[in-house]
Design an enzyme around this catalytic site. Structure first.
Site, mmCIF file in Angstrom:
data_model
loop_
_atom_site.group_PDB
_atom_site.id
_atom_site.type_symbol
_atom_site.label_atom_id
_atom_site.label_comp_id
_atom_site.label_asym_id
_atom_site.label_seq_id
_atom_site.Cartn_x
_atom_site.Cartn_y
_atom_site.Cartn_z
ATOM 1 N N GLY A 241 26.096 -61.201 -1.915
ATOM 2 C CA GLY A 241 27.243 -60.834 -2.711
ATOM 3 C C GLY A 241 27.717 -59.456 -2.326
ATOM 4 O O GLY A 241 27.235 -58.854 -1.361
ATOM 5 N N GLY A 244 24.441 -57.216 -3.426
ATOM 6 C CA GLY A 244 23.056 -57.425 -3.039
ATOM 7 C C GLY A 244 22.827 -58.661 -2.209
ATOM 8 O O GLY A 244 23.746 -59.426 -1.918
ATOM 9 N N ASP A 356 31.459 -61.733 -16.272
ATOM 10 C CA ASP A 356 31.821 -62.342 -14.989
ATOM 11 C C ASP A 356 31.397 -63.805 -14.928
ATOM 12 O O ASP A 356 30.900 -64.277 -13.907
ATOM 13 C CB ASP A 356 31.207 -61.561 -13.828
ATOM 14 C CG ASP A 356 31.865 -61.919 -12.483
ATOM 15 O OD1 ASP A 356 33.013 -62.403 -12.495
ATOM 16 O OD2 ASP A 356 31.232 -61.709 -11.430
#
Length: 524
Positions: A241, A244, A356
Site C-alpha cells: 500500500g 506499508g 477508510d
C-alpha cells in the site's frame, strides 16, 4: 434534472408559463376590441366577460408558478376548463365555423403534452363537447346564429360534415400530442440509460485501474524476505500500500501462518506515516472480534523495526469479488453488512472511527477447513481515536473519495457516522453494480460527494424501491440524518429487501429525500 420524467416536468412548467402569459395577454387585449366591434350585445358581453376571467386566472397562475416548485398539474386543468368556457363564448361571438377554431387544436395540443393525462383528457372532452353542442344547436336552429362572421348557409348534411371534420382535427391534435410525449419520453429514457451505462462502465474501469495498480505491487521478494521479525520468518510480499508492505510469514516456533505488516522504506522517512502506523498497532491490538482481522503480535518499544503480525487470511477482498461479479445477491449483501456492522460496533464502542471503509479493505476469509466464510475489516491505518483530529493530513486526503462521507471530504471533524455513510456507499455499490459517485479525477469525485446525490438505486438495478429509502438515510449529507449505528442500518436494509420497511423509517427517508432528492447535481 436526473430523470427523463423530471426533464419533461421542467419542460412542462416552462411551456405552461409561456402559454399562461400568451393567453393572458391575448384575452386582455381582446376586451377593448370586442367592445368596439359591432357584434351581438349578449355575445359581446359573454365573450368580453370570459376574456376578463381568463386574463385574471392567467395572472394568478403566473404569480403562483413564478417559483417552479409551486407548479401543480391541477393548475393546468383549472386553466384549461376556464379557457374552454372562454373559447365557447368566442364561438358564439365569432362563429362556430370561423377562424377562431384554429385556437382549439393548438390549445388541445399544448394541454395533451402535459403529464396529467386525466386532466388533459377532461379538457379535451369539454372543448370538443362544447363546440359540438353549440354547432348542433345552431344547425338545428334551436338558437340563433348571431356570430359576427357567419358562415355561408349550408345544407344540414354539409354542416354536420364540416362539424365532424373539425371534431376529427380536435381529436387528432390530442392523439398526436400524447403520442409525441410518449415517444419523447421513450427516447429520453434510452438516452438516460445510455448515459448511465457509460458512467457505469467508466466507474468499473476506474475501479479496475486501481485494482490493477494494487495487484502490480504484489508478489515477489521484499526487502525483509527470509528475515526474522519478532517471532516470525518473513516470506514473499503479499500486499503493498501507500504506507506499508505485508509479508507472508510463519511463526518460527509453531509454524502458524501469519501476515506481517511493516512500514515501507519511504514511509519510514515520514513522521506522520510512522504515527499512523503506531496508531494502527494500538487500534488493531485493542479489537478482538471475529469481523476484524486478529492480531497475533505487535512490536514492542525495543524492536528495531515496527511491525504488526496478523492472522493469515485466505480468500479475496470484496473488490476482487466485485470485479468478477459486479452485483451481490440480497442475502449476500445482508450477510456482508451485518458482518461490517459487528466489526464496526466493536470499533465504535472503543471510540475508533475507521475512516477508510471500501471494498479493498473488506476481506472474505475462508480457509480450506472452514465450513463458512467470514467477512473481516482490514487496515485501521487511517482510523481516528475519539476527537483526535480531522481527515486531512498535511494537505493529503485521508480516506477513499468514492466511499468518503461529505464531512470527511470537506475536512471537517468526523465521528462514527462517517463509517455508517461508507457502509451505505458500499451497499449502494454491491446492490447496483456501480459506485454512488464517479468523476474524472479526485477533486471531481470529492465535489460530487459533498454537493451531489447519486442516481436512484432502483432506476439502475432491479431492487425494491424500499431500498432507495434506506440508502437515502445511510447516504444523507447531514450526519444527524443517518442511522445511529451500522447495526441499525443493516437491520433496515434487511427489512427493505424483504419488502417490510416500517412506516417510521419511510417517513424519515422521505424527509431526507425532500431536501436532497436522488440524482441531483449540487443539492445545496
Amino acid at each position: 434534472m436526473a430523470t427523463p420524467e423530471q426533464a419533461l416536468h421542467a419542460d412542462e412548467v416552462q411551456r405552461m408559463r409561456v402559454f399562461f402569459a400568451f393567453i393572458g395577454v391575448l384575452t386582455a387585449a381582446l376586451i377593448p376590441l370586442l367592445i368596439a366591434l359591432p357584434g351581438d350585445p349578449l355575445a359581446t358581453r359573454l365573450h368580453a366577460g370570459m376574456c376578463a376571467v381568463t386574463a385574471t386566472v392567467c395572472a394568478v397562475l403566473l404569480w403562483i408558478v413564478r417559483d417552479p416548485d409551486r407548479y401543480r398539474p391541477w393548475h393546468v386543468t383549472l386553466f384549461g376548463h376556464v379557457a374552454v368556457v372562454t373559447l365557447s363564448a368566442a364561438y358564439y361571438f365569432w362563429g362556430v365555423f370561423s377562424g377562431v377554431l384554429l385556437i382549439a387544436p393548438i390549445g388541445t395540443f399544448m394541454f395533451a403534452l402535459g403529464r396529467n393525462f386525466r386532466g388533459a383528457l377532461s379538457i379535451h372532452l369539454h372543448a370538443t363537447a362544447a363546440h359540438a353542442l353549440l354547432a348542433t344547436l345552431q344547425i338545428e336552429r334551436v338558437i340563433d346564429d348571431v356570430a359576427l362572421l357567419r358562415a355561408p348557409e349550408l345544407p344540414r348534411a354539409a354542416s354536420y360534415g364540416v362539424l365532424l371534420a373539425l371534431q376529427f382535427v380536435f381529436n387528432a391534435a390530442f392523439v398526436m400530442a400524447r403520442g409525441l410525449r410518449r415517444n419523447t419520453f421513450a427516447i429520453m429514457e434510452q438516452l438516460d440509460r445510455a448515459v448511465r451505462d457509460a458512467a457505469h462502465r467508466e466507474a468499473l474501469l476506474n475501479e479496475a485501474r486501481q485494482d490493477l495498480a494494487a495487484a502490480m505491487r504484489i508478489g515477489g521478494p521484499g526487502r525483509f524476505t527470509d528475515q526474522v521479525i519478532g517471532s516470525f520468518r518473513l516470506g514473499p510480499v503479499i500486499g503493498r500500500g501507500a504506507m506499508g508492505e505485508v509479508y507472508d510469514a510463519t511463526h518460527i516456533d509453531t509454524g502458524e501462518p501469519a501476515a506481517v505488516k511493516l512500514l515501507s522504506r519511504d514511509a519510514m522517512a515520514k513522521p506522520d506515516a510512522i504515527a499512523r502506523f503506531e496508531r494502527e498497532l494500538h487500534i488493531a491490538a485493542s479489537l478482538t472480534v471475529p469481523n476484524v482481522v486478529r492480531v497475533l503480535e505487535v512490536a514492542d518499544a525495543s524492536a528495531p523495526v515496527r511491525y504488526l503480525a496478523m492472522e493469515r487470511l485466505y480468500g479475496e477482498t470484496l473488490a476482487d469479488i466485485l470485479r468478477r461479479t459486479p452485483r451481490l445477491a440480497a442475502d449476500a449483501t445482508i450477510e456482508l453488512l451485518r458482518a461490517l456492522a459487528d466489526g464496526l460496533a466493536a470499533a465504535h464502542e472503543s471510540g475508533i472511527v475507521h475512516r477508510d471503509l471500501k471494498p479493498r479493505n473488506i476481506f472474505r476469509h475462508q480457509r480450506p477447513t472452514d465450513a463458512r466464510a467470514v467477512w473481516k475489516i482490514l487496515d485501521f491505518g487511517v482510523s481516528k481515536l475519539g476527537d483526535s483530529g480531522g481527515t486531512l493530513t498535511q494537505g493529503h486526503i485521508v480516506g477513499t473519495p468514492t466511499y468518503m462521507a461529505p464531512e470527511q471530504a470537506r475536512g471537517d471533524t468526523v465521528d462514527h457516522r462517517a463509517d455508517i455513510y461508507a457502509c451505505g456507499a458500499i451497499a449502494y455499490r454491491v446492490l447496483t453494480g456501480r459506485p454512488a459517485f464517479t468523476g474524472r479525477d479526485v477533486p471531481a469525485i470529492l465535489r460530487a460527494v459533498v454537493y451531489d446525490t447519486p442516481p436512484q438505486p432502483s432506476r439502475i438495478a432491479p431492487i425494491p424501491p424500499e431500498v432507495d429509502l434506506v440508502l437515502a438515510v445511510a447516504l444523507a449529507k447531514n450526519p444527524d440524518d443517518r442511522f445511529a449505528s451500522a447495526n441499525e442500518f443493516a437491520g433496515a436494509l434487511a427489512e427493505a429487501l424483504a419488502g417490510s420497511l416500517r412506516e417510521s423509517l419511510r417517513a424519515r427517508a422521505h424527509a431526507v429525500l425532500a431536501s436532497a432528492p436522488w440524482g441531483v447535481r449540487d443539492a445545496r
